[in-house]
Design a protein around this motif. Structure first.
Motif, PDB file in Angstrom:
ATOM      1  N   UNK A  57      69.297  17.233 111.675  1.00 15.15           N
ATOM      2  CA  UNK A  57      68.243  18.226 111.487  1.00 15.15           C
ATOM      3  C   UNK A  57      68.191  18.837 110.103  1.00 15.15           C
ATOM      4  N   UNK A  58      68.802  18.185 109.108  1.00 15.37           N
ATOM      5  CA  UNK A  58      68.804  18.780 107.773  1.00 15.37           C
ATOM      6  C   UNK A  58      67.901  18.063 106.763  1.00 15.37           C
ATOM      7  N   UNK A  59      67.460  16.833 107.061  1.00 15.96           N
ATOM      8  CA  UNK A  59      66.635  16.104 106.091  1.00 15.96           C
ATOM      9  C   UNK A  59      65.271  16.776 105.922  1.00 15.96           C
ATOM     10  N   UNK A  60      64.647  17.109 107.014  1.00 15.18           N
ATOM     11  CA  UNK A  60      63.363  17.811 106.980  1.00 15.18           C
ATOM     12  C   UNK A  60      63.528  19.182 107.626  1.00 15.18           C
ATOM     13  N   UNK A  61      64.524  19.917 107.196  1.00  9.52           N
ATOM     14  CA  UNK A  61      64.781  21.254 107.739  1.00  9.52           C
ATOM     15  C   UNK A  61      63.797  22.257 107.144  1.00  9.52           C
ATOM     16  N   UNK A  62      63.548  23.318 107.877  1.00 15.67           N
ATOM     17  CA  UNK A  62      62.703  24.391 107.358  1.00 15.67           C
ATOM     18  C   UNK A  62      63.389  25.013 106.146  1.00 15.67           C
ATOM     19  N   UNK A  63      62.595  25.449 105.184  1.00 17.40           N
ATOM     20  CA  UNK A  63      63.128  26.070 103.970  1.00 17.40           C
ATOM     21  C   UNK A  63      62.611  27.492 103.835  1.00 17.40           C
ATOM     22  N   UNK A  64      63.511  28.378 103.447  1.00 23.84           N
ATOM     23  CA  UNK A  64      63.125  29.750 103.142  1.00 23.84           C
ATOM     24  C   UNK A  64      62.652  29.805 101.695  1.00 23.84           C
ATOM     25  N   UNK A  65      61.850  30.769 101.367  1.00 26.42           N
ATOM     26  CA  UNK A  65      61.407  30.961  99.987  1.00 26.42           C
ATOM     27  C   UNK A  65      62.616  31.330  99.133  1.00 26.42           C
ATOM     28  N   UNK A  66      62.616  30.902  97.873  1.00 21.88           N
ATOM     29  CA  UNK A  66      63.721  31.172  96.960  1.00 21.88           C
ATOM     30  C   UNK A  66      63.777  32.658  96.621  1.00 21.88           C
ATOM     31  N   UNK A  67      64.943  33.231  96.788  1.00 22.87           N
ATOM     32  CA  UNK A  67      65.129  34.657  96.521  1.00 22.87           C
ATOM     33  C   UNK A  67      65.520  34.858  95.059  1.00 22.87           C
ATOM     34  N   UNK A  68      64.834  35.762  94.408  1.00 22.78           N
ATOM     35  CA  UNK A  68      65.117  36.097  93.017  1.00 22.78           C
ATOM     36  C   UNK A  68      66.132  37.237  92.954  1.00 22.78           C
ATOM     37  N   UNK A  69      65.938  38.227  93.817  1.00 19.72           N
ATOM     38  CA  UNK A  69      66.812  39.398  93.795  1.00 19.72           C
ATOM     39  C   UNK A  69      66.821  40.029  95.173  1.00 19.72           C
ATOM     40  N   UNK A  70      68.011  40.477  95.578  1.00 23.64           N
ATOM     41  CA  UNK A  70      68.133  41.169  96.855  1.00 23.64           C
ATOM     42  C   UNK A  70      68.958  42.430  96.625  1.00 23.64           C
ATOM     43  N   UNK A  71      68.470  43.548  97.157  1.00 29.82           N
ATOM     44  CA  UNK A  71      69.153  44.826  96.964  1.00 29.82           C
ATOM     45  C   UNK A  71      69.316  45.501  98.318  1.00 29.82           C
ATOM     46  N   UNK A  72      70.517  45.974  98.583  1.00 28.66           N
ATOM     47  CA  UNK A  72      70.807  46.668  99.832  1.00 28.66           C
ATOM     48  C   UNK A  72      71.551  47.951  99.492  1.00 28.66           C
ATOM     49  N   UNK A  73      71.129  49.063 100.068  1.00 29.71           N
ATOM     50  CA  UNK A  73      71.828  50.341  99.907  1.00 29.71           C
ATOM     51  C   UNK A  73      72.426  50.711 101.241  1.00 29.71           C
ATOM     52  N   UNK A  74      73.620  51.260 101.209  1.00 29.24           N
ATOM     53  CA  UNK A  74      74.309  51.570 102.455  1.00 29.24           C
ATOM     54  C   UNK A  74      74.049  52.985 102.953  1.00 29.24           C
ATOM     55  N   UNK A  75      73.866  53.962 102.051  1.00 31.03           N
ATOM     56  CA  UNK A  75      73.806  55.350 102.495  1.00 31.03           C
ATOM     57  C   UNK A  75      72.524  55.685 103.246  1.00 31.03           C
ATOM     58  N   UNK A  76      71.398  55.527 102.624  1.00 31.56           N
ATOM     59  CA  UNK A  76      70.151  55.862 103.321  1.00 31.56           C
ATOM     60  C   UNK A  76      69.462  54.596 103.851  1.00 31.56           C
ATOM     61  N   UNK A  77      70.207  53.560 104.044  1.00 32.65           N
ATOM     62  CA  UNK A  77      69.765  52.281 104.601  1.00 32.65           C
ATOM     63  C   UNK A  77      68.454  51.815 103.990  1.00 32.65           C
ATOM     64  N   UNK A  78      68.559  51.135 102.912  1.00 35.70           N
ATOM     65  CA  UNK A  78      67.404  50.587 102.205  1.00 35.70           C
ATOM     66  C   UNK A  78      67.671  49.117 101.933  1.00 35.70           C
ATOM     67  N   UNK A  79      66.676  48.296 102.112  1.00 30.63           N
ATOM     68  CA  UNK A  79      66.806  46.861 101.857  1.00 30.63           C
ATOM     69  C   UNK A  79      65.571  46.384 101.116  1.00 30.63           C
ATOM     70  N   UNK A  80      65.760  45.577 100.091  1.00 34.27           N
ATOM     71  CA  UNK A  80      64.648  45.074  99.295  1.00 34.27           C
ATOM     72  C   UNK A  80      64.936  43.634  98.917  1.00 34.27           C
ATOM     73  N   UNK A  81      63.956  42.775  99.069  1.00 33.31           N
ATOM     74  CA  UNK A  81      64.094  41.373  98.696  1.00 33.31           C
ATOM     75  C   UNK A  81      62.924  40.989  97.821  1.00 33.31           C
ATOM     76  N   UNK A  82      63.217  40.382  96.667  1.00 32.14           N
ATOM     77  CA  UNK A  82      62.178  39.903  95.761  1.00 32.14           C
ATOM     78  C   UNK A  82      62.302  38.390  95.672  1.00 32.14           C
TER      79      UNK A  82
END
Length: 123
Positions: free
Chosen positions: A62-87
């Motif tokens: 199942x890996x030859x034609x597997x689904x692909x996620x979009x390429x991530x440029x930057x990912x930011x996660x904050x722990x205190x006030x729970x914030x998540x951002x993906x570019x």
């Protein structure tokens, strides 16, 4: 579509049970489609048969034609006030494996360069 490998070829290279829990017929189809779409030369070469066998094994897993996620440029996660951002990368898009398989199957019939092809005949 060119038939580069058969189930017998794959079994001779990888041995019995190469498909694991995958479907052998679908895996062979995907391997041959993948090589045809990339313009692999038709040949009785052992290298092509071996490559096709490993492609079939990847397809069965199942890996030859597997689904692909979009390429991530930057990912930011904050722990205190729970914030998540993906570019994502500019122009990046997710794609499904089945769509890429269909496009590879249709590649010989699709117009090159996006132009429409049509037959012109004189009466």
């Amino acid at each position: 579509m060119t038939e580069y490998v058969t189930a017998a070829d794959v079994e001779s290279v990888l041995g019995a049970g190469w498909e694991g829990t995958g479907d052998a017929a679908t895996a062979i189809l995907e391997a041959n489609t993948w090589m045809t779409a990339r313009g692999v030369s038709e040949s009785d070469s052992d290298s092509i048969t071996t490559a096709g066998a490993y492609l079939a094994q990847m397809a069965a897993q199942g890996v030859l034609y597997a689904d692909r996620q979009a390429a991530i440029k930057r990912k930011r996660v904050r722990a205190d006030t729970v914030e998540s951002e993906t570019e994502y990368q500019d122009g990046a898009a997710a794609s499904t494996g089945k769509l890429r398989l269909v496009l590879d199957l249709l590649r010989p019939y699709l117009p090159v360069g996006g132009a429409a092809n049509f037959v012109v005949s004189r009466a």
